[in-house]
Design a protein around this motif. Structure first.
Motif, PDB file in Angstrom:
ATOM      1  N   ALA A   8       6.366 -13.222  -9.811  1.00  0.00           N
ATOM      2  CA  ALA A   8       7.113 -14.657  -9.490  1.00  0.00           C
ATOM      3  C   ALA A   8       6.477 -15.545  -8.804  1.00  0.00           C
ATOM      4  CB  ALA A   8       8.368 -14.186  -8.840  1.00  0.00           C
ATOM      5  N   ASP A   9       5.727 -15.140  -7.716  1.00  0.00           N
ATOM      6  CA  ASP A   9       4.789 -16.319  -7.112  1.00  0.00           C
ATOM      7  C   ASP A   9       3.548 -16.657  -7.448  1.00  0.00           C
ATOM      8  OD1 ASP A   9       2.985 -17.588  -4.453  1.00  0.00           O
ATOM      9  OD2 ASP A   9       5.135 -17.690  -3.986  1.00  0.00           O
ATOM     10  N   GLN A  66       7.820  -5.708  -7.146  1.00  0.00           N
ATOM     11  CA  GLN A  66       7.734  -7.040  -6.087  1.00  0.00           C
ATOM     12  C   GLN A  66       9.163  -7.281  -5.758  1.00  0.00           C
ATOM     13  OE1 GLN A  66       6.922 -10.743  -8.471  1.00  0.00           O
ATOM     14  NE2 GLN A  66       7.738  -9.828 -10.265  1.00  0.00           N
ATOM     15  N   SER A  67       9.118  -8.011  -4.604  1.00  0.00           N
ATOM     16  CA  SER A  67      10.240  -8.414  -3.950  1.00  0.00           C
ATOM     17  C   SER A  67       9.912  -9.710  -3.087  1.00  0.00           C
ATOM     18  CB  SER A  67      10.713  -7.208  -2.939  1.00  0.00           C
ATOM     19  OG  SER A  67       9.768  -6.781  -1.980  1.00  0.00           O
ATOM     20  N   ASP A  68      11.099 -10.123  -2.374  1.00  0.00           N
ATOM     21  CA  ASP A  68      10.816 -11.319  -1.630  1.00  0.00           C
ATOM     22  C   ASP A  68      10.364 -12.471  -2.711  1.00  0.00           C
ATOM     23  OD1 ASP A  68      10.990 -13.068   0.593  1.00  0.00           O
ATOM     24  OD2 ASP A  68       9.059 -12.252   1.473  1.00  0.00           O
ATOM     25  N   ASP A  69      10.982 -12.906  -3.565  1.00  0.00           N
ATOM     26  CA  ASP A  69      10.418 -13.863  -4.334  1.00  0.00           C
ATOM     27  C   ASP A  69       8.880 -13.585  -4.765  1.00  0.00           C
ATOM     28  OD1 ASP A  69      13.027 -15.368  -4.461  1.00  0.00           O
ATOM     29  OD2 ASP A  69      12.481 -16.092  -2.625  1.00  0.00           O
ATOM     30  N   GLY A  70       8.528 -12.456  -5.021  1.00  0.00           N
ATOM     31  CA  GLY A  70       7.194 -12.106  -5.630  1.00  0.00           C
ATOM     32  C   GLY A  70       6.063 -12.022  -4.314  1.00  0.00           C
ATOM     33  N   ARG A  71       6.503 -12.247  -3.066  1.00  0.00           N
ATOM     34  CA  ARG A  71       5.519 -12.260  -1.807  1.00  0.00           C
ATOM     35  C   ARG A  71       5.526 -11.120  -1.416  1.00  0.00           C
ATOM     36  NH1 ARG A  71       6.551 -18.441   0.441  1.00  0.00           N
ATOM     37  NH2 ARG A  71       6.083 -19.392  -1.626  1.00  0.00           N
ATOM     38  N   ARG A  90       2.010  -8.017   1.658  1.00  0.00           N
ATOM     39  CA  ARG A  90       2.984  -8.994   2.166  1.00  0.00           C
ATOM     40  C   ARG A  90       2.071 -10.442   2.068  1.00  0.00           C
ATOM     41  NH1 ARG A  90       7.819  -8.472   2.458  1.00  0.00           N
ATOM     42  NH2 ARG A  90       8.097 -10.166   3.533  1.00  0.00           N
TER      43      ARG A  90
END
Length: 107
Positions: A8-9, A66-71, A90
């Protein structure tokens, strides 16, 4: 596994792509000047760590989630030194889209 193109990022996507390609120039380009990192909670010299853990030892990231918008990633990481291990990553991304800090360690 998640294909790096699906991350995502954009900065994290570029980071994973550079690691998997063994591309030092692309890796350096995605890092902000003075980027910092830690490995298992210990601060490391980013350039020295990357040389030993990624480029001189054939590092490769297979992203499991992935989580946290890909971060935040969970990765099956392997290199010629340590073999394969499940790791957590992270990333802190700067406003201009570079990685200012990354942290990795056993997941």
């Amino acid at each position: 596994m998640i294909d790096p193109d699906q991350l995502a990022d954009p900065a994290v996507r570029a980071f994973v792509t550079a690691v998997n390609a063994g591309d030092r120039d692309a890796f350096g380009a995605v890092l902000a000047p003075g980027a910092t990192m830690s490995d298992d909670g210990t601060e490391r010299d980013t350039a020295r760590w990357a040389d030993a853990e990624i480029f001189s030892s054939g590092g490769h990231m297979a992203v499991a989630s992935q989580s946290d918008d890909g971060r935040a990633l969970v990765v099956d990481y392997r290199n010629d030194t340590w073999g394969q291990m499940r790791t957590a990553w992270r990333f802190t991304v700067t406003p201009d889209g570079q990685i200012g800090r990354f942290e990795t360690g056993q997941a």
